[in-house]
Design a protein around this motif. Structure first.
Motif, short mmCIF file in Angstrom:
data_model
loop_
_atom_site.label_atom_id
_atom_site.label_comp_id
_atom_site.label_asym_id
_atom_site.label_seq_id
_atom_site.Cartn_x
_atom_site.Cartn_y
_atom_site.Cartn_z
N ARG A 183 0.82 -1.20 0.00
CA ARG A 183 0.00 0.00 0.00
C ARG A 183 0.87 1.26 0.00
NH1 ARG A 183 -5.31 -0.84 1.32
NH2 ARG A 183 -5.82 -3.00 1.91
N LEU A 184 0.31 2.32 -0.52
CA LEU A 184 1.00 3.61 -0.54
C LEU A 184 0.71 4.36 0.75
CD1 LEU A 184 2.64 5.21 -2.79
CD2 LEU A 184 0.62 6.65 -2.94
N HIS A 185 1.75 4.91 1.39
CA HIS A 185 1.56 5.82 2.50
C HIS A 185 0.82 7.05 1.97
CE1 HIS A 185 4.21 3.88 5.46
NE2 HIS A 185 5.02 3.62 4.45
N THR A 186 -0.38 7.28 2.42
CA THR A 186 -1.18 8.39 1.89
C THR A 186 -1.14 9.56 2.87
OG1 THR A 186 -2.64 6.80 0.82
CG2 THR A 186 -3.40 9.06 0.96
N PRO A 187 -0.59 10.68 2.47
CA PRO A 187 -0.48 11.82 3.40
C PRO A 187 -1.80 12.56 3.55
CG PRO A 187 0.40 12.41 1.25
CD PRO A 187 0.04 10.96 1.17
N ASP A 188 -1.87 13.33 4.61
CA ASP A 188 -3.06 14.15 4.87
C ASP A 188 -2.92 15.46 4.10
OD1 ASP A 188 -5.35 15.29 5.88
OD2 ASP A 188 -4.54 15.67 7.88
N ILE A 189 -3.14 15.38 2.81
CA ILE A 189 -2.99 16.55 1.94
C ILE A 189 -4.19 16.63 1.01
CG2 ILE A 189 -0.47 16.57 1.98
CD1 ILE A 189 -0.54 15.24 -0.80
N ASP A 190 -4.46 17.84 0.53
CA ASP A 190 -5.48 18.05 -0.49
C ASP A 190 -4.80 18.09 -1.86
OD1 ASP A 190 -7.39 18.21 1.43
OD2 ASP A 190 -7.75 20.36 1.24
N ILE A 191 -5.37 17.33 -2.80
CA ILE A 191 -4.92 17.37 -4.19
C ILE A 191 -5.98 18.13 -4.98
CG2 ILE A 191 -4.38 16.04 -6.25
CD1 ILE A 191 -2.29 15.62 -4.16
N ALA A 192 -5.57 19.20 -5.64
CA ALA A 192 -6.50 20.03 -6.41
C ALA A 192 -6.06 20.06 -7.87
CB ALA A 192 -6.55 21.44 -5.84
N PHE A 193 -7.03 20.07 -8.75
CA PHE A 193 -6.75 20.20 -10.18
C PHE A 193 -7.98 20.77 -10.86
CE2 PHE A 193 -8.78 16.14 -9.77
CZ PHE A 193 -9.50 15.94 -10.93
N ASP A 194 -7.79 21.34 -12.03
CA ASP A 194 -8.89 21.89 -12.81
C ASP A 194 -9.23 20.91 -13.93
OD1 ASP A 194 -9.32 24.29 -11.44
OD2 ASP A 194 -7.63 25.24 -12.45
N ALA A 237 -11.10 20.05 -17.28
CA ALA A 237 -11.50 20.90 -18.41
C ALA A 237 -13.00 20.91 -18.65
CB ALA A 237 -10.77 20.45 -19.67
N LEU A 238 -13.73 19.93 -18.12
CA LEU A 238 -15.18 19.88 -18.30
C LEU A 238 -15.93 19.98 -16.98
CD1 LEU A 238 -17.28 19.64 -20.54
CD2 LEU A 238 -17.28 17.17 -20.19
N GLN A 239 -15.43 19.31 -15.96
CA GLN A 239 -16.14 19.26 -14.68
C GLN A 239 -15.75 20.40 -13.73
OE1 GLN A 239 -18.55 17.15 -14.61
NE2 GLN A 239 -17.90 16.12 -16.48
N GLY A 240 -14.72 21.18 -14.09
CA GLY A 240 -14.36 22.34 -13.29
C GLY A 240 -13.37 22.02 -12.18
N PRO A 241 -13.15 22.95 -11.26
CA PRO A 241 -12.16 22.77 -10.17
C PRO A 241 -12.53 21.58 -9.29
CG PRO A 241 -12.82 25.07 -10.35
CD PRO A 241 -13.77 24.30 -11.22
N GLN A 242 -11.51 20.77 -8.97
CA GLN A 242 -11.69 19.60 -8.13
C GLN A 242 -10.69 19.65 -6.97
OE1 GLN A 242 -14.11 17.18 -9.05
NE2 GLN A 242 -14.59 18.69 -10.65
#
Length: 287
Positions: free
Chosen positions: A129-140, A142-147
């Protein structure tokens, strides 16, 4: 870099309408940008594969006018690349072995603390398993908008390599997008939640992050994804125009009525293609 898009089906059945929507949408976006359209068969999960479906999908696509610009890539031939990426993740301490059974996970819930809750069992292979950090991943998108997604809360410490040694979709997809030089990923909204995990893996492995566009998802009347539906009948390569026109209409594009064959339909649709017409509100639509 010049636009490079792709269509990457899994061989779990014949080409169906939902997959055709993704193929047509990705093809239109690539051609509209003056770029290349590639094919990848994501055949890394033999227990889920339907014998003969990979060849059936690849044989069906040209009947709909969808021809790749480069040879098809098969993930089943890319294990060495996934081994290398996995070794890199181990070297930087980004993964850990996990012996938890499904029943234990059902009782305890997803891993979120970067360690296995069970004692090591030298008699059997672990998952990794991957060690998953307590971080927010944001991306835009192109169709569904900011995530934005909190990786630990939404994904937890997700599996990279399974007990039987098979690599996860998340790792293989990231490695292969980089290998094929993909600049733009156009795919269905069912994979929107996977994107933050893939972006995190790209960062860990030092790989580029492509632009993303997630297409509306075709559902049946019960709200199920067509690939999971009992009504999920394959499209007919021998009579491609009805399904092809249906896919274009589903994507909000003008459907040429006078084109005689699939290449003419696609060419006419491309000449009028407007990405802003693709439906985007909920990301899911009943057909």
């Amino acid at each position: 870099m010049d636009y490079r898009g792709r269509f990457a089906p899994s061989p779990t059945g014949q080409l169906h309408f939902g997959s055709l929507v993704a193929a047509v949408g990705s093809w239109l976006c690539a051609r509209h940008a003056g770029g290349k359209w590639l094919l990848r068969m994501e055949d890394i999960d033999p227990p889920r594969e339907v014998p003969g479906s990979a060849n059936a999908i690849l044989a069906a696509l040209p009947a709909f006018g969808l021809v790749a610009d480069e040879p098809v890539q098969l993930q089943s031939q890319r294990k060495a690349a996934y081994d290398d990426a996995f070794a890199r993740l181990r070297r930087i301490g980004a993964v850990f072995p996990c012996w938890c059974s499904r029943s234990e996970l059902a009782a305890s819930g997803p891993h979120r603390d970067g360690r296995c809750a069970s004692a090591p069992d030298p008699g059997r292979e672990p998952a990794w398993r991957l060690h998953t950090p307590d971080i927010d991943i944001a991306f835009d998108d192109a169709l569904q908008g900011p995530q934005r997604q909190n990786l630990r809360e939404s994904a937890g410490d997700f599996v990279i390599r399974r007990v039987e040694g098979l690599y996860s979709y998340q790792l293989a997809c990231v490695v292969d997008d980089a290998y094929q030089g993909i600049t733009d990923v156009v795919r269905g909204c069912d994979l929107l939640d996977s994107t933050p995990r893939q972006i995190h893996l790209q960062r860990l492995l030092g790989l580029p992050t492509p632009r993303y566009l997630h297409l509306p998802l075709a559902l049946d009347a019960q709200g199920r994804k067509l690939s999971k539906s009992t009504q999920d009948l394959p499209v007919d390569p021998a009579d491609p125009l009805p399904a092809l026109r249906g896919a274009l209409g589903f994507l909000g594009q003008l459907v040429p009525a006078d084109a005689a064959d699939a290449p003419e339909v696609l060419a006419a649709a491309l000449s009028r293609f407007d990405p802003t017409h693709m439906r985007q509100r909920s990301g899911c639509f009943v057909i």
